[in-house]
Design an enzyme around this catalytic site. Structure first.
Site, PDB file in Angstrom:
ATOM      1  N   GLY A 219       0.869  -1.177   0.000  1.00  0.00           N
ATOM      2  CA  GLY A 219       0.000   0.000   0.000  1.00  0.00           C
ATOM      3  C   GLY A 219       0.906   1.226   0.000  1.00  0.00           C
ATOM      4  O   GLY A 219       1.851   1.310   0.799  1.00  0.00           O
TER       5      GLY A 219
ATOM      6  N   ASP B 126      -1.416   4.819  -6.357  1.00  0.00           N
ATOM      7  CA  ASP B 126      -0.011   4.628  -6.047  1.00  0.00           C
ATOM      8  C   ASP B 126       0.814   5.795  -6.557  1.00  0.00           C
ATOM      9  O   ASP B 126       1.890   6.072  -6.044  1.00  0.00           O
ATOM     10  CB  ASP B 126       0.464   3.302  -6.630  1.00  0.00           C
ATOM     11  CG  ASP B 126      -0.223   2.158  -5.919  1.00  0.00           C
ATOM     12  OD1 ASP B 126       0.306   1.685  -4.908  1.00  0.00           O
ATOM     13  OD2 ASP B 126      -1.334   1.785  -6.329  1.00  0.00           O
TER      14      ASP B 126
HETATM   15  O1  MRU Z   1       0.731  -4.076  -4.653  1.00  0.00           O
HETATM   16  P1  MRU Z   1       0.117  -3.354  -3.504  1.00  0.00           P
HETATM   17  O2  MRU Z   1      -0.800  -4.175  -2.697  1.00  0.00           O
HETATM   18  O3  MRU Z   1       1.111  -2.579  -2.709  1.00  0.00           O
HETATM   19  O4  MRU Z   1      -0.805  -2.306  -4.260  1.00  0.00           O
HETATM   20  C1  MRU Z   1      -0.867  -1.038  -3.873  1.00  0.00           C
HETATM   21  C2  MRU Z   1      -2.198  -0.798  -3.374  1.00  0.00           C
HETATM   22  O5  MRU Z   1      -2.464  -1.108  -2.256  1.00  0.00           O
HETATM   23  C3  MRU Z   1      -3.196  -0.264  -4.256  1.00  0.00           C
HETATM   24  O6  MRU Z   1      -2.837  -0.017  -5.527  1.00  0.00           O
HETATM   25  C4  MRU Z   1      -4.002   0.785  -3.584  1.00  0.00           C
HETATM   26  O7  MRU Z   1      -5.171   0.871  -4.295  1.00  0.00           O
HETATM   27  C5  MRU Z   1      -3.356   2.137  -3.483  1.00  0.00           C
HETATM   28  S1  MRU Z   1      -2.385   2.308  -2.045  1.00  0.00           S
HETATM   29  C6  MRU Z   1      -3.530   2.720  -0.796  1.00  0.00           C
END
Ligand code: MRU
Length: 518
Positions: free
Chosen positions: A45, A231
């Site tokens: 996240g 992200d």
């Molecule tokens: O691969 P991850 O689980 O780190 O993915 C990132 C995310 O958690 C998401 O893309 C999310 O929607 C944005 S970060 C709160």
């Protein structure tokens, strides 16, 4: 609940790989352990990665301070390794850079910077979530709300509270959530394992939805809005988020459902112009060829496994941060310039003193009219449920806007051209008088109308169109035109109804007189 914390020289992380079956905490004491936790998604996240990255620099700074060596270069090398361990979320490199900026003041200062990042995260998320919740209430009408969300954006993905999930928590606190549809989020199931777990703990009604069923849920009217995290958001408003976000945005745009992104300001990367500049992490084939340790594809299967996709800003209703709501304004400048370059201004036509805006060149350009219509449809998304086109120039644009928005089109025609019973409003201009008619029964209470015309001059025609719509019992929530002649102050005349003009023309000689509803 905090997904990460600092205690006694260690970074404590909830191991998100093990949820929901096991609630296990990792004690991270080295940079290598942290990089392993980041790449294997034990911590994940974007906001949580930023905080974890900062604590990683603190671990390195403290280790190199303990070893008695000056160590700044070694800490910088560690910081660089951490920042590059996952490339897409800009928060990771930002968190690392913030901690590193304290290095000159010693290891304690680095740790203090990391702690500050953790401490401020909940306040930031709550502020963004509150803005997003308010915006969702403004752009939807059904209560309580049915929200679709993707991946995990809750306490686990942040320091606390969450971004998109924070907005859902905020709405739930106000008694305004009917249910959440949470996508599974293949291949690593952050939605199924983490989001459902968080929502159930909070007593928020949730149904798990296979990724492949999400677009059809939007199509079938099962959700009032789509809310996701980010992200990285680029300067023009493009959004990188968990793979599978882009198809949700397409479905939302197609069916006129608001598509809202909630993220901290630290996810907004003003140094990257567009989504094309975002590095997209590619992950291991094993994540796709097996499930929970069991092989699900034949040995040797080639795999396409990007962790993120990019949603173009034109499909995003708004990006909401702790600073407020930034509604998508699409490629406003480029579009205005293109429209201008294809508009001919004809002096003294059709009358002396009138500078006529001839839009024929716009209509001849394949794609430009559609881009303009998409932009207007995007700005009206969630706010309007019917389009009214004004004869004659407005018909062209309104038809494409209605098709793009997936909304019904009603025509406001000059007098005597609409069969059957009509609502009618007369108005006059300096050189003629006319009336606008709409068919009786086509509009009524509950219709939130977008009125579309080609050019806004004094606002007389649009004011008459608004009057006839209101005479039908409907409400005009927005007007839209390709071109506005700024000097003639038509938008002020239409206030408080907002007017979206894709281009503002200055035509000092333009003296088209406006109509007066009578
Ligand atoms: O691969 P991850 O689980 O780190 O993915 C990132 C995310 O958690 C998401 O893309 C999310 O929607 C944005 S970060 C709160």
């Amino acid at each position: 609940m905090r997904s990460l914390d600092w205690h006694d020289g260690r970074l404590l992380l909830i191991d998100q790989r093990k949820l929901p079956e096991h609630h296990h905490q990792l004690h991270i004491t080295t940079v290598d352990e942290l990089i392993d936790a980041i790449t294997s998604l034990a911590v994940r996240g974007a906001p949580a990665l930023g905080i974890a990255g900062a604590f990683g620099v603190a671990l390195s700074a403290s280790r190199h301070a303990d070893s008695g060596r000056p160590g700044a270069d070694a800490v910088r090398a560690d910081a660089d390794r951490i920042a590059r361990s996952r490339p897409t979320a800009v928060n990771l490199s930002r968190g690392v850079a913030r901690a590193l900026s304290a290095l000159d003041r010693g290891a304690d200062a680095v740790l203090a910077a990391a702690r500050a990042l953790l401490e401020e995260d909940e306040r930031i998320n709550r502020a963004a979530a509150r803005h997003a919740a308010d915006y969702l209430l403004e752009t939807t009408s059904r209560r309580p709300l049915r929200v679709l969300t993707h991946c995990n954006t809750g306490s686990l993905a942040t320091g606390a509270w969450g971004t998109a999930l924070g907005a859902i928590r905020d709405l739930h606190g106000r008694g305004l959530i009917d249910e959440v549809l949470a996508t599974e989020t293949r291949p690593l199931l952050q939605g199924a394992r983490l989001t459902v777990w968080e929502l159930q703990r909070d007593g928020i009604p949730v149904r798990l939805c296979p990724d492949g069923a999400a677009a059809s849920a939007v199509q079938n009217g099962a959700v009032d809005c789509v809310v996701v995290g980010a992200d990285r958001v680029t300067q023009n408003g493009d959004v990188a988020n968990k793979i599978g976000t882009y198809p949700l945005a397409l479905a939302a745009a197609r069916h006129g459902v608001p598509f809202v992104v909630v993220a901290p300001r630290s996810s907004v990367d003003e140094t990257t112009a567009t989504g094309a500049g975002i590095p997209i992490e590619q992950r291991s084939p094993d994540e796709v060829t097996s499930l929970a340790g069991t092989r699900t594809a034949p040995p040797g299967t080639s795999v396409y496994n990007p962790a993120f996709d990019v949603t173009p800003h034109a499909l995003v209703s708004a990006v909401v941060t702790e600073c407020g709501v930034r509604e998508s304004k699409a490629p406003a400048r480029e579009l205005a310039e293109l429209l201008g370059s294809r508009t001919a201004v004809v002096a003294d036509f059709p009358f002396l003193g009138v500078a006529f805006q001839d839009l024929a060149g716009v209509y001849r350009h394949p794609g430009l009219l559609r881009t303009a219509a998409r932009e207007i449809a995007g700005r009206a998304r969630g706010r309007c449920n019917v389009v009214v086109g004004v004869e004659a120039g407005g018909f062209v644009l309104a038809a494409v806007v209605a098709a793009e928005a997936g909304l019904p089109l009603v025509l406001a025609r000059r007098s005597g051209k609409t069969p059957g019973k009509t609502h009618s409003v007369s108005y006059r201009t300096a050189y003629s008088s006319d009336a606008l008619d709409v068919p009786a029964g086509a509009l009524g209470a509950g219709h939130r109308v977008l009125v579309v015309d080609d050019v806004l001059a004094t606002g007389g025609t649009l004011a008459a169109a608004r009057s006839v719509v209101e005479a039908s019992g409907a409400t005009v929530t927005r007007c839209a035109v390709l071109t506005e002649i700024a000097e003639l102050k038509g938008a002020a005349r239409l206030a408080p109804t907002p007017v979206d003009a894709l281009r503002t023309a200055t035509a000092a000689t333009h003296t088209v007189p406006g109509g007066e509803p009578s």
